[in-house]
Design a protein around this motif. Structure first.
Motif, PDB file in Angstrom:
ATOM      1  N   LEU A   8       0.855  -1.182   0.000  1.00 16.38           N
ATOM      2  CA  LEU A   8       0.000   0.000   0.000  1.00 16.38           C
ATOM      3  C   LEU A   8       0.893   1.234   0.000  1.00 16.38           C
ATOM      4  N   LYS A   9       0.778   2.014  -1.064  1.00 19.11           N
ATOM      5  CA  LYS A   9       1.508   3.273  -1.173  1.00 19.11           C
ATOM      6  C   LYS A   9       0.487   4.408  -1.181  1.00 19.11           C
ATOM      7  N   PHE A  10       0.967   5.625  -1.291  1.00 21.16           N
ATOM      8  CA  PHE A  10       0.035   6.757  -1.272  1.00 21.16           C
ATOM      9  C   PHE A  10      -0.794   6.870  -2.545  1.00 21.16           C
ATOM     10  N   ALA A  11      -0.256   6.407  -3.672  1.00 17.27           N
ATOM     11  CA  ALA A  11      -0.979   6.552  -4.924  1.00 17.27           C
ATOM     12  C   ALA A  11      -1.136   5.229  -5.675  1.00 17.27           C
ATOM     13  N   SER A  12      -0.918   4.113  -4.984  1.00  8.74           N
ATOM     14  CA  SER A  12      -1.129   2.811  -5.611  1.00  8.74           C
ATOM     15  C   SER A  12      -1.267   1.732  -4.549  1.00  8.74           C
ATOM     16  N   ALA A  28      -3.916   1.835  -9.516  1.00  7.19           N
ATOM     17  CA  ALA A  28      -3.767   3.246  -9.164  1.00  7.19           C
ATOM     18  C   ALA A  28      -5.129   3.915  -9.231  1.00  7.19           C
ATOM     19  N   PRO A  29      -5.512   4.628  -8.158  1.00 11.21           N
ATOM     20  CA  PRO A  29      -6.747   5.402  -8.236  1.00 11.21           C
ATOM     21  C   PRO A  29      -6.582   6.494  -9.294  1.00 11.21           C
ATOM     22  N   TYR A  30      -7.640   6.743 -10.007  1.00 10.23           N
ATOM     23  CA  TYR A  30      -7.558   7.612 -11.177  1.00 10.23           C
ATOM     24  C   TYR A  30      -8.748   8.563 -11.185  1.00 10.23           C
ATOM     25  N   ASP A  31      -8.472   9.830 -11.420  1.00 10.52           N
ATOM     26  CA  ASP A  31      -9.518  10.847 -11.516  1.00 10.52           C
ATOM     27  C   ASP A  31      -9.912  10.956 -12.982  1.00 10.52           C
ATOM     28  N   LEU A  53      -4.541   8.020  -2.712  1.00  9.99           N
ATOM     29  CA  LEU A  53      -5.562   7.378  -1.885  1.00  9.99           C
ATOM     30  C   LEU A  53      -5.858   8.268  -0.683  1.00  9.99           C
ATOM     31  N   THR A  54      -7.107   8.342  -0.299  1.00 11.65           N
ATOM     32  CA  THR A  54      -7.460   9.101   0.903  1.00 11.65           C
ATOM     33  C   THR A  54      -7.108   8.263   2.138  1.00 11.65           C
TER      34      THR A  54
END
Length: 130
Positions: free
Chosen positions: A69-73, A99-102, A111-112
Motif C-alpha cells: 500500500l503506497k500513497f498513490a497505488s 492506481a486510483p484515477y480521476d 488514496l485518501t
C-alpha cells in the motif's frame, strides 16, 4: 477456455478482476467510499501458472490480499485454487498494481486516509510504504 479445455489467459485476468470488484467497489461503496468506483486503473499485471485451471464446471476459489500500500497505488495478490476450499491446490498466483484515477482530470490521484484504512482493514495486514 482454450483448445485443451483450460481457462485461457484472458479469461483468468477477467476472473481476477471479478474477484477484486466486489471489494473495491461494492464493499467500499457500502463503507461510504465511492472514490474507487469513480476511477481505478491497472498499472501492472503479472500472472504465474502452476497448474491448469480446467473449465469443467467445478468451483474455483480466488483469494485476494493486499500486498503493498503506497500513497498513490496498491498491489493486490491473488491465489486461485482448483476447488472451492483454501486447502485445494493453488493453480495460479497473480498480482495487480492498481492506481486510483480521476476520470475528470485524467490523472492519477492519491488514496485518501479513509480508503487506506479500508484497504488495510479489509485486505491487510500489509507492508505500508509512506
Amino acid at each position: 477456455m482454450d483448445a485443451f479445455g483450460h481457462v485461457n489467459h484472458a479469461s483468468m485476468v477477467t476472473l481476477l478482476e471479478e474477484a477484486r470488484v466486489p471489494v473495491l467497489f461494492a464493499e467500499a461503496n457500502k463503507a461510504g467510499l465511492a472514490g474507487f468506483a469513480k476511477g481505478m486503473v491497472v498499472a501492472k499485471l503479472s500472472v504465474d501458472y502452476r497448474a491448469p485451471v480446467v473449465a469443467d464446471g467445478a468451483h474455483i476459489r480466488v483469494e485476494v490480499s493486499l500486498r503493498q500500500l503506497k500513497f498513490a497505488s496498491l498491489t493486490l495478490g491473488y491465489n486461485v485454487h482448483n476447488g472451492a476450499s483454501a486447502a485445494d491446490e493453488v493453480a495460479v498466483t497473480a498480482e495487480t498494481v492498481l492506481a486510483p484515477y480521476d476520470t475528470q482530470t485524467r490523472r492519477p490521484r492519491r488514496l485518501t486516509d479513509s480508503e487506506r484504512a479500508f484497504l488495510l482493514e479489509r485486505l491487510g495486514p500489509v507492508e505500508t510504504v509512506r
